[in-house]
Motif scaffolding. Structure first.
Motif, PDB file in Angstrom:
ATOM      1  N   UNK A 126      10.187 -20.280 -15.072  1.00 30.20           N
ATOM      2  CA  UNK A 126      11.169 -21.359 -15.193  1.00 30.20           C
ATOM      3  C   UNK A 126      10.612 -22.483 -16.060  1.00 30.20           C
ATOM      4  N   UNK A 127       9.343 -22.744 -15.925  1.00 29.32           N
ATOM      5  CA  UNK A 127       8.720 -23.799 -16.715  1.00 29.32           C
ATOM      6  C   UNK A 127       8.530 -23.343 -18.156  1.00 29.32           C
ATOM      7  N   UNK A 128       8.058 -22.114 -18.358  1.00 31.41           N
ATOM      8  CA  UNK A 128       7.844 -21.625 -19.718  1.00 31.41           C
ATOM      9  C   UNK A 128       9.154 -21.437 -20.480  1.00 31.41           C
ATOM     10  N   UNK A 129      10.161 -20.919 -19.825  1.00 28.31           N
ATOM     11  CA  UNK A 129      11.429 -20.659 -20.508  1.00 28.31           C
ATOM     12  C   UNK A 129      12.217 -21.932 -20.768  1.00 28.31           C
ATOM     13  N   UNK A 130      12.218 -22.836 -19.809  1.00 24.69           N
ATOM     14  CA  UNK A 130      13.022 -24.056 -19.921  1.00 24.69           C
ATOM     15  C   UNK A 130      12.296 -25.184 -20.644  1.00 24.69           C
ATOM     16  N   UNK A 131      10.953 -25.196 -20.602  1.00 25.94           N
ATOM     17  CA  UNK A 131      10.138 -26.305 -21.122  1.00 25.94           C
ATOM     18  C   UNK A 131      10.749 -27.647 -20.696  1.00 25.94           C
ATOM     19  N   UNK A 132      10.850 -27.852 -19.367  1.00 27.28           N
ATOM     20  CA  UNK A 132      11.562 -29.037 -18.879  1.00 27.28           C
ATOM     21  C   UNK A 132      10.772 -30.327 -19.027  1.00 27.28           C
ATOM     22  N   UNK A 133      11.507 -31.425 -19.125  1.00 23.77           N
ATOM     23  CA  UNK A 133      10.870 -32.713 -18.896  1.00 23.77           C
ATOM     24  C   UNK A 133      10.972 -32.934 -17.385  1.00 23.77           C
ATOM     25  N   UNK A 134      10.466 -34.042 -16.893  1.00 21.32           N
ATOM     26  CA  UNK A 134      10.466 -34.269 -15.448  1.00 21.32           C
ATOM     27  C   UNK A 134      11.882 -34.240 -14.884  1.00 21.32           C
ATOM     28  N   UNK A 135      12.808 -34.880 -15.558  1.00 19.34           N
ATOM     29  CA  UNK A 135      14.190 -34.920 -15.075  1.00 19.34           C
ATOM     30  C   UNK A 135      14.789 -33.519 -14.982  1.00 19.34           C
ATOM     31  N   UNK A 136      14.513 -32.691 -15.973  1.00 16.64           N
ATOM     32  CA  UNK A 136      15.020 -31.311 -15.951  1.00 16.64           C
ATOM     33  C   UNK A 136      14.371 -30.499 -14.844  1.00 16.64           C
ATOM     34  N   UNK A 137      13.077 -30.718 -14.623  1.00 15.38           N
ATOM     35  CA  UNK A 137      12.382 -30.018 -13.546  1.00 15.38           C
ATOM     36  C   UNK A 137      12.994 -30.389 -12.199  1.00 15.38           C
ATOM     37  N   UNK A 138      13.320 -31.650 -12.024  1.00 20.76           N
ATOM     38  CA  UNK A 138      13.960 -32.091 -10.784  1.00 20.76           C
ATOM     39  C   UNK A 138      15.280 -31.345 -10.587  1.00 20.76           C
TER      40      UNK A 138
END
Length: 82
Positions: free
Chosen positions: A61-73
């Protein structure tokens, strides 16, 4: 599982900052990779989320999305709700 929105957000902010470090004010919206994230830090983030919030997400999920903190939340909240 702690699904209280404020608890989830504060816990994720703490995990993000402890693993990726404090970002300069102009980098607050940096994505995981922009913040210097790599495979070991992604694994640590996922492990801490599971340990502290009892919510499972995948390293992918982290590798595919490359989220910022808000997206990770948002990702974690969606997993908690699902």
């Amino acid at each position: 599982m702690s699904t209280d929105v404020a608890v989830v957000e504060k816990t994720l902010e703490t995990i993000w900052t402890e693993i990726l470090g404090d970002l300069a004010e102009d980098q607050k919206d940096a994505t995981f990779f922009e913040a210097g994230g790599e495979s070991i830090s992604a694994t640590r983030i996922v492990s801490r989320i599971e340990e502290e919030l009892d919510i499972e997400i995948e390293v992918g999920d982290i590798f595919e999305e490359d989220p910022n903190l808000e997206s990770l939340i948002r990702i974690v909240k969606a997993r908690a709700a699902g």
